[in-house]
Scaffold this active site. Structure first.
Site, short mmCIF file in Angstrom:
data_model
loop_
_atom_site.label_atom_id
_atom_site.label_comp_id
_atom_site.label_asym_id
_atom_site.label_seq_id
_atom_site.Cartn_x
_atom_site.Cartn_y
_atom_site.Cartn_z
N ALA A 171 -1.00 -42.98 34.95
CA ALA A 171 -1.83 -43.57 36.53
C ALA A 171 -1.99 -41.87 36.92
O ALA A 171 -2.02 -41.29 36.48
CB ALA A 171 -0.46 -43.84 37.34
N LYS A 172 -2.72 -42.70 37.65
CA LYS A 172 -3.06 -41.36 38.86
C LYS A 172 -3.82 -42.02 40.54
O LYS A 172 -4.30 -43.00 40.90
CB LYS A 172 -4.53 -40.79 38.05
CG LYS A 172 -4.92 -39.54 38.20
CD LYS A 172 -3.98 -37.83 37.15
CE LYS A 172 -4.89 -37.05 38.35
NZ LYS A 172 -3.87 -35.99 36.98
#
Ligand code: NAD
Length: 411
Positions: free
Chosen positions: A102-103
């Site tokens: 994720a980011k």
């Protein structure tokens, strides 16, 4: 020039090709699971209203909870966050930690905000993405322009609603359930990565000349550790400019200078060098440790290093990568090179969930094992597929994620 997400997908395509992956898997593996775009409205110190846009992209969680950093930068956009989220999926798989990818990011120049405004912005972001994060769901960490302080605010805000939850973020201060060794982890992981690559080529770090773009958490720690290992760091830079000394910089003195002035620029006994010139300076190992897409078709033929150690995420465009492969320059890809941070984030999360603490030695030994094992696994695939280190690393990540996906089953 292709955007960041397209670049990542072009690299992925090369891995899909060597693995002879079925088309339906390709779509599954490069499509993000969930994308959040949030409006952040805060009161500024002068009473005016500040409006910002934030993102959290959750790419894949077949191997474990989503995991990835949070970046504060004016250039943050959905395309960049998508690309970085995807890179996290492959990175966590390459170093075999039980997380997905994720980011997050906020489009903001944090230097324009006071500490109180930054705190309000961070708390507002935490509230806005609260439905999607959690110790077993998605665990943010620091990235560019965020740090342990920012993670403390996120931990505190989340805990107001869910009770004491240190495992919701990693990269916290050691005094607030952070892990010993986390601060240095990405730089130390980079050190292990280049050491292993050099070892395989029959070389050592001693006397190797390094040029490092970016002197923040990653670049700064790597420079310090290289200096201690007897390597020569001949150039470093930050957003304000760079410094050069062909005999090797005295890194502890550079750190003192940064503590006094806020930048590497103007360090006595050094020559100035621009960020652009640093990338093409004569050295053995070039380390982009700041922004993405700095090595491009325009400057790739001028790069004089033998190795490129990708401490930053996505520093090399697809076109530049092709030029480096053609020129025999070894690119140590981001999804392996800078994975030390997420390895120790995993250890921090483990300590938090088990309500225990590890010694720094225990953390560093475990980090070394993850980096050495990952290097072996990447080299094995490189030999099997006769491909670049990047394609082998992506292939390793894709194979592990695909296996987890298959084992869990669809529907
Ligand atoms: P940081 O904010 O601590 O440091 C960034 C450094 O880059 C600073 O020295 C800054 O002055 C410099 N910089 C910013 N803009 C620049 C420009 N235009 N030209 C040259 N230098 C510039 O960030 P960080 O945590 O060290 O992250 C650096 C890179 O490493 C990012 O690409 C990040 O995604 C990647 N990364 C970080 C971690 C981590 O644990 N912090 C882990 C994996 C990857």
């Amino acid at each position: 020039m292709a955007g960041a997400y397209e670049t990542t997908n072009r690299y992925l395509q090369l891995a899909f090709d060597v693995l002879r992956l079925d088309h339906s898997y390709k779509t599954l593996l490069w499509t993000p699971s969930r994308e959040l775009r949030v409006e952040l409205v805060i009161q500024m110190d002068d009473g005016t209203i500040g409006n910002y846009i934030g993102y959290r992209v959750q790419h894949d969680d077949s191997r474990g909870p989503f995991k990835g950093g949070l970046r504060y930068h004016p250039d943050v956009d959905l395309d960049e966050v998508r690309s970085l989220a995807s890179l996290m999926t492959w990175k966590t798989a390459v170093v075999n930690v039980p997380f997905g990818g994720a980011k997050g990011g906020i489009q903001v120049d944090p230097n324009q905000l006071s500490q109180r405004e930054l705190q309000r912005l961070t708390r507002c972001f935490t509230q806005s993405v609260m439905i999607a994060i959690g110790p077993d769901l998605d665990i943010p960490a620091p990235d560019m322009n965020t740090n342990a302080r920012v993670m403390s605010w996120m931990f505190d805000e989340y805990s107001k609603y869910h009770g004491f939850s240190p495992a919701v973020v990693t990269g916290k201060p050691v005094d607030l359930h952070g892990s010993l060794g986390r601060d240095a982890a990405t730089g130390r992981g980079c050190l292990f990565a280049i050491r292993e690559v050099l070892h395989l080529a029959g070389a050592t770090l001693t006397g190797m000349r390094f040029a490092i773009q970016g002197f923040g958490n990653v670049g700064g720690w790597l420079a310090k550790l290289l200096f201690e290992q007897g390597a020569k760091v001949i150039a470093v830079s930050d957003v304000k400019g760079g410094i050069f000394n062909g005999d090797g910089l005295d890194i502890p003195r550079v750190n003192d200078h940064v503590a006094e002035t806020g930048s590497v620029v103007g360090m006595p006994g050094t020559e100035p060098i621009s960020n652009e010139a640093l990338l093409t300076t004569d050295c053995d190992v070039l380390v982009p440790a700041a922004l993405g897409h700095v090595l491009t078709q325009q400057n790739a033929r001028d790069v004089r290093a033998k190795y490129i150690l990708e401490a930053a995420n996505g520093p090399t465009t697809f076109e530049a990568d092709e030029i480096f492969n053609e020129r025999g320059i070894v690119c140590i890809p981001d999804i392996y090179a800078n994975a030390g941070g997420v390895c120790v984030s995993y250890m921090e999360w483990t300590q938090n969930t088990q309500k225990t603490t590890w010694s720094e030695e225990q953390v560093n030994t475990s980090l070394e094992r993850h980096m050495v094992d990952a290097h072996r696994a990447v080299v094995k695939l490189q030999e099997e597929f006769r491909c670049s280190m990047r394609t082998a690393a992506f292939a390793l990540g894709v194979r592990r994620v695909k296996n987890a996906t298959d084992l869990r089953g669809l529907g």
